[in-house]
Scaffold this motif. Structure first.
Motif, short mmCIF file in Angstrom:
data_model
loop_
_atom_site.label_atom_id
_atom_site.label_comp_id
_atom_site.label_asym_id
_atom_site.label_seq_id
_atom_site.Cartn_x
_atom_site.Cartn_y
_atom_site.Cartn_z
N ILE A 227 0.69 -1.27 0.02
CA ILE A 227 0.00 0.07 -0.06
C ILE A 227 0.92 1.20 0.02
CG2 ILE A 227 -1.65 1.37 1.28
CD1 ILE A 227 -2.70 -1.33 2.63
N TYR A 228 0.60 2.07 -1.02
CA TYR A 228 1.61 3.41 -0.99
C TYR A 228 0.95 4.35 0.02
CZ TYR A 228 2.25 8.07 -2.11
OH TYR A 228 2.76 9.54 -1.89
N GLY A 229 1.83 5.17 0.79
CA GLY A 229 1.64 6.13 1.52
C GLY A 229 2.73 7.23 1.64
N SER A 230 2.36 8.49 1.77
CA SER A 230 3.08 9.37 1.80
C SER A 230 4.10 9.78 3.14
CB SER A 230 2.75 10.79 1.36
OG SER A 230 1.74 11.16 2.46
N ASP A 231 3.28 9.42 4.32
CA ASP A 231 3.68 9.64 5.43
C ASP A 231 3.77 11.39 5.71
OD1 ASP A 231 3.95 9.21 8.24
OD2 ASP A 231 6.45 9.08 8.02
N TRP A 232 3.12 11.90 5.09
CA TRP A 232 2.87 13.58 5.07
C TRP A 232 2.39 13.65 6.48
CZ3 TRP A 232 -1.13 17.13 5.76
CH2 TRP A 232 -0.53 18.20 5.51
N PRO A 233 2.71 14.73 7.12
CA PRO A 233 3.94 15.78 6.99
C PRO A 233 5.14 15.04 7.42
CG PRO A 233 2.75 16.51 8.88
CD PRO A 233 1.92 15.30 8.22
N VAL A 234 5.21 14.10 7.98
CA VAL A 234 6.51 13.74 8.56
C VAL A 234 7.52 13.57 7.24
CG1 VAL A 234 7.66 11.97 9.80
CG2 VAL A 234 5.51 12.47 10.50
N CYS A 235 7.27 13.19 6.13
CA CYS A 235 8.08 13.10 5.06
C CYS A 235 8.94 14.36 4.76
CB CYS A 235 7.41 12.76 3.71
SG CYS A 235 6.12 14.02 3.27
N LEU A 236 8.16 15.72 4.96
CA LEU A 236 8.89 16.88 5.06
C LEU A 236 10.18 17.14 5.61
CD1 LEU A 236 5.71 19.04 5.19
CD2 LEU A 236 6.75 18.07 2.96
N LEU A 237 10.47 16.10 6.53
CA LEU A 237 11.82 16.17 7.22
C LEU A 237 12.83 15.88 6.07
CD1 LEU A 237 10.85 14.19 10.52
CD2 LEU A 237 11.15 16.86 10.33
N ALA A 238 12.61 15.31 5.09
CA ALA A 238 13.74 14.64 4.25
C ALA A 238 13.29 14.90 2.82
CB ALA A 238 13.74 13.11 4.34
N ALA A 239 12.05 15.30 2.25
CA ALA A 239 11.60 15.43 1.06
C ALA A 239 10.34 16.12 0.88
CB ALA A 239 11.64 14.01 0.34
N SER A 240 10.06 16.89 -0.18
CA SER A 240 8.74 17.37 -0.52
C SER A 240 7.84 16.03 -0.66
CB SER A 240 8.86 18.17 -1.71
OG SER A 240 9.23 17.30 -2.76
N TYR A 241 6.51 16.82 -0.65
CA TYR A 241 5.56 15.52 -0.99
C TYR A 241 5.83 14.87 -2.62
CZ TYR A 241 1.08 13.19 -1.13
OH TYR A 241 -0.04 12.26 -1.14
#
Length: 274
Positions: A227-241
């Motif tokens: 299952i794809y998931g972004s983990d937004w907004p935690v992903c912003l620590l290392a990458a944009s959406y």
């Protein structure tokens, strides 16, 4: 339909949200549905699954209020005290919310042995009676304990969050791969393709850093239990959406259309009954 199968909302509280340390200043603020809605539209993503970040029932109700106001939130994974002797009454009460699909506990922060606590195992077993799922959040070094836990909850749909957080920044794949393969033997277990960028070097990752882990993931789980998931907004620590999304899109570009649809939405729909 593309579904972001893992994202969060919160009203930032520095006293409550102590896990958001000063090195995470980029996420030391509020993140609400209207913020994500713009991003999803820009990337032609139709909906999302909002997952708990706080461990209170108030958190669950907060996410449900978000889902009530925004149609793009297709499902909610909340929190409930799974060790509570009155759990069944709580689950019965929560069953009135159609967008509430399952629950999660932040096991990655717990001491060794937590997943073998009979009261916790019994609580997760009870989720199946009410058609709730369980999101399993653990680090790679907790997978052996997770294996014994999963053996005890075979009637409940389980999804492993964030590939079980392998040490991508160190390039380590053993024993993570073998342990993940062991869990995959149980057909009720899925895995989320999410949270990779924050397990890499935040400011110095390369797209090829993720390829071995993606190779392993699809070798182990195939294309019908990822299952794809972004983990937004935690992903912003290392990458944009867009950056975290493009890692996935680049990797699966040669997959069949059916496989892409499964990874990017159908599997989430089936797992969470969206």
């Amino acid at each position: 339909m593309i579904i972001d199968g893992h994202q969060h909302f919160w009203d930032y509280d520095p006293q409550r949200d102590l896990w958001i340390t000063d090195e995470m200043k980029v996420i030391q603020k509020d993140f609400r549905p209207q913020d994500l809605e713009v991003i999803l539209k820009r990337n032609n993503i139709s909906g999302s699954v909002a997952v708990q970040a706080g461990q209170t029932e108030e958190e669950t109700l907060f996410l449900l209020s978000c889902a009530k106001g925004f149609d793009f939130i297709k499902g909610v994974v909340g929190w409930v005290d799974l060790k509570n002797s009155a759990l069944e009454q709580r689950l019965l009460s929560f069953s009135q919310y159609k967008k509430l699909k399952g629950f999660r506990h932040i096991v990655q922060a717990e001491q060794e042995g937590f997943l073998s606590d009979p009261s916790f195992v019994g609580g997760v077993q009870l989720l199946g009676k009410y058609n709730f799922t369980y999101d399993l959040l653990v680090y790679h070094y907790q997978l052996k304990e997770a294996f014994h836990f999963v053996k005890s909850v075979r009637e409940v749909k389980i999804v492993i969050d964030h590939l079980a957080k392998p040490s991508i920044r160190n390039g380590e794949r053993s024993p993570w791969k073998a342990d993940l393969r062991a869990l995959s033997a149980y057909e009720n277990v899925y895995c989320k393709l999410s949270g990779m960028v924050t397990e890499a070097l935040w400011n110095n990752w390369r797209i090829e850093d993720f390829t071995p882990y993606l190779d392993d993931l699809f070798e182990i789980f195939g294309t019908e239990r990822v299952i794809y998931g972004s983990d937004w907004p935690v992903c912003l620590l290392a990458a944009s959406y867009e950056e975290q999304l493009n890692i996935v899109l680049d990797y699966i570009h040669a997959f069949s259309e059916r496989e892409k649809l499964n990874i990017l939405g159908k599997n989430a729909e089936r797992f969470y009954n969206l």
